[in-house]
Design a protein around this motif. Structure first.
Motif, PDB file in Angstrom:
ATOM      1  N   TYR A 188       0.833  -1.201   0.000  1.00  0.00           N
ATOM      2  CA  TYR A 188       0.000   0.000   0.000  1.00  0.00           C
ATOM      3  C   TYR A 188       0.867   1.250   0.000  1.00  0.00           C
ATOM      4  N   LYS A 189       0.237   2.377  -0.286  1.00  0.00           N
ATOM      5  CA  LYS A 189       0.924   3.668  -0.225  1.00  0.00           C
ATOM      6  C   LYS A 189      -0.091   4.744   0.085  1.00  0.00           C
ATOM      7  N   LEU A 190       0.409   5.907   0.449  1.00  0.00           N
ATOM      8  CA  LEU A 190      -0.462   7.055   0.646  1.00  0.00           C
ATOM      9  C   LEU A 190      -0.811   7.631  -0.713  1.00  0.00           C
ATOM     10  N   GLU A 191      -2.044   8.055  -0.864  1.00  0.00           N
ATOM     11  CA  GLU A 191      -2.497   8.675  -2.105  1.00  0.00           C
ATOM     12  C   GLU A 191      -1.553   9.835  -2.443  1.00  0.00           C
ATOM     13  N   GLY A 192      -0.996   9.808  -3.641  1.00  0.00           N
ATOM     14  CA  GLY A 192      -0.046  10.837  -4.049  1.00  0.00           C
ATOM     15  C   GLY A 192       1.363  10.595  -3.540  1.00  0.00           C
ATOM     16  N   GLY A 193       1.570   9.488  -2.823  1.00  0.00           N
ATOM     17  CA  GLY A 193       2.883   9.175  -2.273  1.00  0.00           C
ATOM     18  C   GLY A 193       3.846   8.662  -3.333  1.00  0.00           C
ATOM     19  N   ASP A 194       5.110   8.626  -2.972  1.00  0.00           N
ATOM     20  CA  ASP A 194       6.147   8.254  -3.928  1.00  0.00           C
ATOM     21  C   ASP A 194       6.473   6.772  -3.978  1.00  0.00           C
ATOM     22  N   GLY A 195       6.229   6.032  -2.945  1.00  0.00           N
ATOM     23  CA  GLY A 195       6.639   4.632  -2.937  1.00  0.00           C
ATOM     24  C   GLY A 195       5.626   3.738  -2.258  1.00  0.00           C
ATOM     25  N   TRP A 196       5.782   2.432  -2.510  1.00  0.00           N
ATOM     26  CA  TRP A 196       4.886   1.414  -1.962  1.00  0.00           C
ATOM     27  C   TRP A 196       5.486   0.825  -0.690  1.00  0.00           C
ATOM     28  N   THR A 197       4.663   0.638   0.324  1.00  0.00           N
ATOM     29  CA  THR A 197       5.052   0.012   1.582  1.00  0.00           C
ATOM     30  C   THR A 197       4.722  -1.471   1.503  1.00  0.00           C
ATOM     31  N   LEU A 198       5.610  -2.295   2.032  1.00  0.00           N
ATOM     32  CA  LEU A 198       5.410  -3.741   2.044  1.00  0.00           C
ATOM     33  C   LEU A 198       5.256  -4.209   3.481  1.00  0.00           C
ATOM     34  N   GLU A 199       4.194  -4.976   3.718  1.00  0.00           N
ATOM     35  CA  GLU A 199       3.931  -5.549   5.040  1.00  0.00           C
ATOM     36  C   GLU A 199       3.568  -7.014   4.870  1.00  0.00           C
ATOM     37  N   VAL A 200       4.189  -7.876   5.666  1.00  0.00           N
ATOM     38  CA  VAL A 200       3.857  -9.296   5.683  1.00  0.00           C
ATOM     39  C   VAL A 200       3.314  -9.613   7.062  1.00  0.00           C
ATOM     40  N   VAL A 201       2.133 -10.228   7.095  1.00  0.00           N
ATOM     41  CA  VAL A 201       1.491 -10.601   8.359  1.00  0.00           C
ATOM     42  C   VAL A 201       1.473 -12.122   8.442  1.00  0.00           C
ATOM     43  N   SER A 202       2.038 -12.655   9.517  1.00  0.00           N
ATOM     44  CA  SER A 202       2.118 -14.107   9.689  1.00  0.00           C
ATOM     45  C   SER A 202       0.815 -14.647  10.273  1.00  0.00           C
ATOM     46  N   ALA A 203       0.735 -15.959  10.339  1.00  0.00           N
ATOM     47  CA  ALA A 203      -0.475 -16.620  10.835  1.00  0.00           C
ATOM     48  C   ALA A 203      -0.789 -16.239  12.274  1.00  0.00           C
ATOM     49  N   ASP A 204       0.243 -15.915  13.064  1.00  0.00           N
ATOM     50  CA  ASP A 204      -0.001 -15.547  14.460  1.00  0.00           C
ATOM     51  C   ASP A 204      -0.299 -14.064  14.629  1.00  0.00           C
ATOM     52  N   GLY A 205      -0.400 -13.337  13.495  1.00  0.00           N
ATOM     53  CA  GLY A 205      -0.755 -11.921  13.540  1.00  0.00           C
ATOM     54  C   GLY A 205       0.425 -10.977  13.631  1.00  0.00           C
ATOM     55  N   THR A 206       1.638 -11.517  13.601  1.00  0.00           N
ATOM     56  CA  THR A 206       2.826 -10.673  13.663  1.00  0.00           C
ATOM     57  C   THR A 206       2.994  -9.940  12.339  1.00  0.00           C
ATOM     58  N   SER A 207       3.161  -8.631  12.410  1.00  0.00           N
ATOM     59  CA  SER A 207       3.311  -7.785  11.233  1.00  0.00           C
ATOM     60  C   SER A 207       4.778  -7.389  11.074  1.00  0.00           C
ATOM     61  N   THR A 208       5.307  -7.615   9.869  1.00  0.00           N
ATOM     62  CA  THR A 208       6.665  -7.204   9.537  1.00  0.00           C
ATOM     63  C   THR A 208       6.566  -6.195   8.404  1.00  0.00           C
ATOM     64  N   VAL A 209       7.060  -4.972   8.633  1.00  0.00           N
ATOM     65  CA  VAL A 209       6.987  -3.905   7.637  1.00  0.00           C
ATOM     66  C   VAL A 209       8.404  -3.553   7.220  1.00  0.00           C
ATOM     67  N   TRP A 210       8.636  -3.513   5.913  1.00  0.00           N
ATOM     68  CA  TRP A 210       9.950  -3.137   5.383  1.00  0.00           C
ATOM     69  C   TRP A 210      10.170  -1.650   5.605  1.00  0.00           C
ATOM     70  N   ASP A 211      11.396  -1.271   5.939  1.00  0.00           N
ATOM     71  CA  ASP A 211      11.732   0.130   6.151  1.00  0.00           C
ATOM     72  C   ASP A 211      11.763   0.915   4.846  1.00  0.00           C
ATOM     73  N   ASP A 212      12.253   0.283   3.790  1.00  0.00           N
ATOM     74  CA  ASP A 212      12.387   0.956   2.499  1.00  0.00           C
ATOM     75  C   ASP A 212      11.092   0.896   1.713  1.00  0.00           C
ATOM     76  N   LEU A 213      10.825   1.947   0.957  1.00  0.00           N
ATOM     77  CA  LEU A 213       9.685   1.972   0.051  1.00  0.00           C
ATOM     78  C   LEU A 213      10.102   1.391  -1.291  1.00  0.00           C
ATOM     79  N   PHE A 214       9.140   0.874  -2.042  1.00  0.00           N
ATOM     80  CA  PHE A 214       9.395   0.270  -3.346  1.00  0.00           C
ATOM     81  C   PHE A 214       8.833   1.162  -4.442  1.00  0.00           C
TER      82      PHE A 214
END
Length: 113
Positions: free
Chosen positions: A50-76
């Motif tokens: 996802y990204k913010l409307e008008g934003g420059d890059g895409w955010t990546l988040e992976v959510v595991s089966a136990d609900g743990t969220s891992t978000v990459w620091d760098d935008l794509f």
């Protein structure tokens, strides 16, 4: 209708302060159509891009089966690159790297009373 690779969530109405003056609204979140659920080695994952409307890059988040969220620091630069990185990382690091936050989670110390 052409699929442009993303969908937007419903916009919300801008807040109005006590004087009735409309305040600046926050940007909408744009969710990529590349976001998906996947199963690797029998373990389910949710890949959110996802990204913010008008934003420059895409955010990546992976959510595991136990609900743990891992978000990459760098935008794509694009959502397909983010998806490729997510799937490659899940396959090479394995499910254990994402379970309970993996090895890079620093727990807070609990105060003793």
């Amino acid at each position: 209708m052409m699929d442009v690779g993303f969908r937007t969530q419903k916009p919300y109405k801008a807040a109005v302060n006590q004087r009735g003056i409309q305040m600046e609204r926050e940007p909408n979140i744009v969710s990529s159509s590349a976001s998906q659920r996947t199963i690797v080695d029998g373990v389910p994952f949710k890949v959110d891009i996802y990204k913010l409307e008008g934003g420059d890059g895409w955010t990546l988040e992976v959510v595991s089966a136990d609900g743990t969220s891992t978000v990459w620091d760098d935008l794509f630069d694009d959502d397909q690159t983010a998806l490729a990185v997510a799937l490659k990382t899940i396959r090479t690091e394995g499910a254990v790297a994402f379970a309970n936050g993996g090895s890079n989670v620093i727990p807070f110390k609990h105060s003793v009373k």
